[in-house]
Motif scaffolding. Structure first.
Motif, mmCIF file in Angstrom:
data_model
loop_
_atom_site.group_PDB
_atom_site.id
_atom_site.type_symbol
_atom_site.label_atom_id
_atom_site.label_comp_id
_atom_site.label_asym_id
_atom_site.label_seq_id
_atom_site.Cartn_x
_atom_site.Cartn_y
_atom_site.Cartn_z
ATOM 1 N N ARG A 53 0.775 -1.245 -0.063
ATOM 2 C CA ARG A 53 -0.013 -0.046 -0.132
ATOM 3 C C ARG A 53 0.866 1.309 0.103
ATOM 4 O O ARG A 53 0.174 2.112 -0.270
ATOM 5 C CB ARG A 53 -1.043 0.016 1.054
ATOM 6 N N THR A 216 -9.067 14.413 4.178
ATOM 7 C CA THR A 216 -9.620 13.940 5.212
ATOM 8 C C THR A 216 -9.751 15.291 6.042
ATOM 9 O O THR A 216 -10.730 15.602 6.767
ATOM 10 C CB THR A 216 -8.962 13.082 5.956
ATOM 11 N N SER A 270 -14.251 12.541 2.417
ATOM 12 C CA SER A 270 -14.617 11.757 3.568
ATOM 13 C C SER A 270 -13.759 10.401 3.468
ATOM 14 O O SER A 270 -13.436 9.660 4.541
ATOM 15 C CB SER A 270 -16.047 11.575 3.876
ATOM 16 N N GLY A 271 -14.096 9.635 1.955
ATOM 17 C CA GLY A 271 -13.547 8.193 1.876
ATOM 18 C C GLY A 271 -12.183 8.179 1.296
ATOM 19 O O GLY A 271 -11.807 7.023 0.962
ATOM 20 N N SER A 272 -11.222 9.186 1.511
ATOM 21 C CA SER A 272 -10.068 9.132 0.631
ATOM 22 C C SER A 272 -9.089 7.984 1.384
ATOM 23 O O SER A 272 -8.099 7.360 0.657
ATOM 24 C CB SER A 272 -9.083 10.404 0.786
ATOM 25 N N VAL A 273 -9.085 7.798 2.752
ATOM 26 C CA VAL A 273 -8.169 6.785 3.251
ATOM 27 C C VAL A 273 -8.725 5.551 2.582
ATOM 28 O O VAL A 273 -7.757 4.581 2.367
ATOM 29 C CB VAL A 273 -8.371 6.673 4.937
ATOM 30 N N LEU A 274 -9.801 5.135 2.802
ATOM 31 C CA LEU A 274 -10.412 3.698 2.140
ATOM 32 C C LEU A 274 -9.942 3.571 0.386
ATOM 33 O O LEU A 274 -9.386 2.798 0.201
ATOM 34 C CB LEU A 274 -11.866 3.547 2.188
ATOM 35 N N PHE A 275 -10.319 4.799 -0.175
ATOM 36 C CA PHE A 275 -10.291 4.548 -1.723
ATOM 37 C C PHE A 275 -8.926 4.593 -2.241
ATOM 38 O O PHE A 275 -8.474 3.953 -3.022
ATOM 39 C CB PHE A 275 -10.893 5.736 -2.285
ATOM 40 N N GLY A 278 -6.453 2.251 0.991
ATOM 41 C CA GLY A 278 -6.995 0.892 1.198
ATOM 42 C C GLY A 278 -6.911 0.006 -0.137
ATOM 43 O O GLY A 278 -7.499 -1.143 0.026
ATOM 44 N N THR A 279 -6.703 0.782 -1.209
ATOM 45 C CA THR A 279 -6.615 -0.287 -2.326
ATOM 46 C C THR A 279 -5.185 -0.385 -3.142
ATOM 47 O O THR A 279 -4.081 0.226 -2.718
ATOM 48 C CB THR A 279 -7.396 0.509 -3.574
ATOM 49 N N ARG A 284 -6.733 0.757 -7.109
ATOM 50 C CA ARG A 284 -5.989 2.109 -6.913
ATOM 51 C C ARG A 284 -6.062 3.050 -8.184
ATOM 52 O O ARG A 284 -6.086 4.415 -7.926
ATOM 53 C CB ARG A 284 -4.787 1.901 -6.160
#
Length: 544
Positions: A53, A216, A270-275, A278-279, A284
């Motif tokens: 990652r 974030t 809001s979802g940048s950590v996951l998107f 986390g990919t 990614r």
């Protein structure tokens, strides 16, 4: 006397065998299926997943270098249009104003050593030369560091024209320099003769984490407001006529689309950590394309300076190797045949193709002290970059957490140049009004008029409020003039410049000038009230 079965402590062969047997015993893996083996496998699996990652393809790092160099050149070209106005003593922000304001920047700008136009022009040319060298990957880290110093010096010369994109510029460039930006597609790589395919380090982790922290933090700050999470934030932002492009003025006529895009933007923030973190691989790559498309939309609809270009640059490290492999396969074979081989390209470099002088002096292939010194130097440099990368990563996380948490910076690290992780673009809510500025001149013969010519001064809402500012830096500067107050050095310097310009344009003595701020509410329903106005500065030109 020792027996034949007992090795002598002075027997080198027996001593080596003994140590080897001990090492073999120490490195014997735990039996398969044992709790220790399973724990080690789980730990190795976690380590590999984490490494994947934060691993970056070396071609993506090269793309970051090229993009940053291009942004430097674009920034220099854009600023050069107002070189005399914003950076010389003949303009609105002389060196005296620099020395009297913005204490955190005072004394750190090379550009403030002289207020002459030729000096500023020379520094712009020097910065451009280093940017080109950075783009080509020549002495990448050295010229990159010099480019960072020149960028900070230029920004410090006139902080009144800066916005959040300028802060992101210097932060992103500084973070990128702890990664091997010259690993591929560079003169350094040709001279070195080798290159890694991927890089995983604290530096690459910091480079990947930085944009996620920006998104974030901005999402958290927006949550403190009301409009973005209610679906109206983008609509209000695009109704700000001085910060909206021609395309943005068209998009505001589609409220349903804006509401959809508003919520999509909030989800991306809001979802940048996951998107993004986390990919891996193809997922990614798709995420990076989605974010990049959002930034392209920002570039086309909002006049927010360098922000979109830098955010697009920040997405390049998230492009995996499969993207570049696919891109290379799509290059026509006729084009590839025209490209010189590595050996031919090295020959075309001429004197630049030779190893750097420090490598020729400290050649690791030589015998004796020089080789040992080179080995130590390489090991020291790698260790230093590892520590530096870790410190940069910690800096990003600590100061961003302090910013969004509303905490005070600990006294031990309370240094204004470190406190750079504040990302509040259009947060917590976009402003629902905008401003422009008008200046009136009073002449010695008793008449009055528009200080800058062009007919009688009016305070009506102009057909295109954005056209009241030549570019976003003018808008930021006038905001600083208004914030400084009538007695502030920035306001006084600007008023003195207005006096001079009015006299040049009208070719008659000017007694005094008045600078007005005209403000307009920007209702979503399109029903505009009459603009309001206030006096920002009243200046007696005889004392200017």
């Amino acid at each position: 006397m020792p027996s034949r079965d007992t090795p002598s402590p002075n027997d080198p062969d027996d001593s080596v065998d003994s140590h080897q047997e001990s090492a073999d015993r120490d490195e014997t893996p735990a039996p398969a299926g044992s709790p220790l083996a399973r724990a080690w496998e789980r730990l190795s699996s976690v380590r590999d997943r984490v490494r994947r990652r934060f691993e970056v393809d070396a071609r993506s790092l090269a793309a970051v270098r090229i993009a940053l160099a291009l942004v430097i050149l674009v920034d220099l070209l854009h600023r050069s249009q107002d070189l005399a106005l914003f950076y010389t003593d003949a303009g609105v922000y002389p060196v005296a104003a620099y020395e009297a304001t913005y204490g955190q920047y005072t004394g750190v700008s090379l550009h403030a050593l002289s207020g002459d136009l030729w000096f500023q022009g020379a520094l712009f040319v020097v910065a451009g030369v280093f940017a080109v060298a950075f783009l080509l990957g020549y002495r990448t880290r050295l010229v990159g560091f010099v480019s960072l110093l020149l960028l900070f010096s230029l920004q410090a010369r006139n902080p009144a024209v800066l916005n959040g994109g300028d802060r992101l510029f210097r932060v992103l460039l500084a973070v990128a320099l702890v990664t091997p930006l010259g690993e591929r597609w560079s003169i350094d790589a040709l001279r070195r003769g080798s290159a890694r395919e991927t890089v995983a380090s604290f530096g690459t982790a910091a480079l990947l984490v930085q944009p996620v922290v920006v998104f974030t933090s901005n999402a958290i700050l927006k949550h403190a407001g009301q409009e973005w999470y209610a679906g109206d934030g983008l609509m209000i932002a695009l109704h700000n006529d001085v910060m909206t492009t021609a395309l943005g003025k068209v998009v505001v006529d589609f409220p349903a689309l804006l509401t959809l895009l508003n919520y999509g933007w909030v989800v991306l923030l809001s979802g940048s950590v996951l998107f993004l973190l986390g990919t891996v691989d193809r997922a990614r790559m798709v995420a990076a394309f989605v974010y990049t498309s959002a930034f392209v939309g920002m570039l086309l609809t909002m006049a927010v300076g360098l922000f979109p270009l830098l955010l697009m640059t920040a997405m390049l490290p998230f492009l995996p190797g499969l993207f570049w492999d696919e891109l290379a396969r799509r290059v026509p074979s006729s084009w590839r045949e025209r490209l010189p081989s590595e050996e031919a390209a090295l020959g075309m470099l001429g004197p630049l193709g030779r190893p750097p002088i420090e490598r020729r002096v400290l050649d690791p292939d030589r015998e004796g002290w020089y080789g040992e010194a080179s080995d130590y130097a390489v090991a020291y440099a790698k260790s230093l970059l590892t520590v530096l990368g870790l410190l940069v990563l910690v800096w990003i996380l600590v100061f961003s957490a302090i910013s969004v948490g509303g905490y005070d910076v600990p006294e031990q690290i309370d240094y204004e140049h470190l406190d750079q992780q504040k990302w509040g673009l259009y947060a917590p809510d976009p402003t629902e009004s905008y401003s422009w500025y008008s200046s009136r001149a009073y002449f010695a013969n008793g008449s009055m008029g528009n200080a800058f010519g062009g007919g009688e001064l009016t305070f009506d809402r102009p057909p295109d409020p954005a056209a009241e500012y030549p570019n976003f830096r003018h808008r930021k500067f006038m905001s600083a003039v208004n914030s400084a107050g009538p007695d502030g050095i920035i306001a006084e310097s600007y008023a003195d410049w207005v006096c001079e310009r009015a006299q040049e344009i009208h070719e008659e003595p000017v007694d005094r000038v008045t600078v007005y701020r005209v403000y307009q509410e920007s209702p979503i329903d399109g029903e505009y009230d009459d603009p309001g106005r206030q006096i920002v500065i009243e200046r007696d030109c005889s004392t200017a």
